[in-house]
Motif scaffolding. Sequence first.
Motif: not given
Length: 166
Positions: A45-48, A51-53, A57-58
């Motif tokens: 689900h990387l498209d969701q 922000e890459e930073t 935490p995600w």
Amino acid sequence: MTSIEFGEAYQTGITRTTAFLLSRGVPTGAAADIAQTAWMRGWEHLDQLREETVLGPWINAIALNQYRRVLRTRKREQEWKPAYSDLATTRLDLAAIDVSRILEACRPCDRSLLQAQMCGATAKELADHEGVSQTAIRLRLLRARRSARQICRPQPCRQRYSLALT
């Protein structure tokens, strides 16, 4: 984010995610598995990801949600376990099922006589109740048992098959 960048983030982040889960009270073996699953879901689900930073935490949030899902599943299993344990210890009386099936197939007068005899009534008691002789009751019981026996026997197939020769 490319797959190479995600792979590098995974190399450093998997231990952090595992440590995060351990700090939340997740058992050691389960923490590693849940962290692995969280990173896999993060990749799917990387498209969701906005922000890459905030990738770490995600992924940790995904891991925590995965752990909560595991806890809910275990709780449901524990709630259902007592209900199914009763079913596992229950034994079916197959003979009683067969007897009731056979009695349902008998004629009503035969059924009542057989049921009364199974309940312990004697031929004399049945004769007094019916107003006939004991011999008549014994004959009726004999015929009722024979008809019940016929119901139990498998019937031979009466359909004939012919091979068509062409």
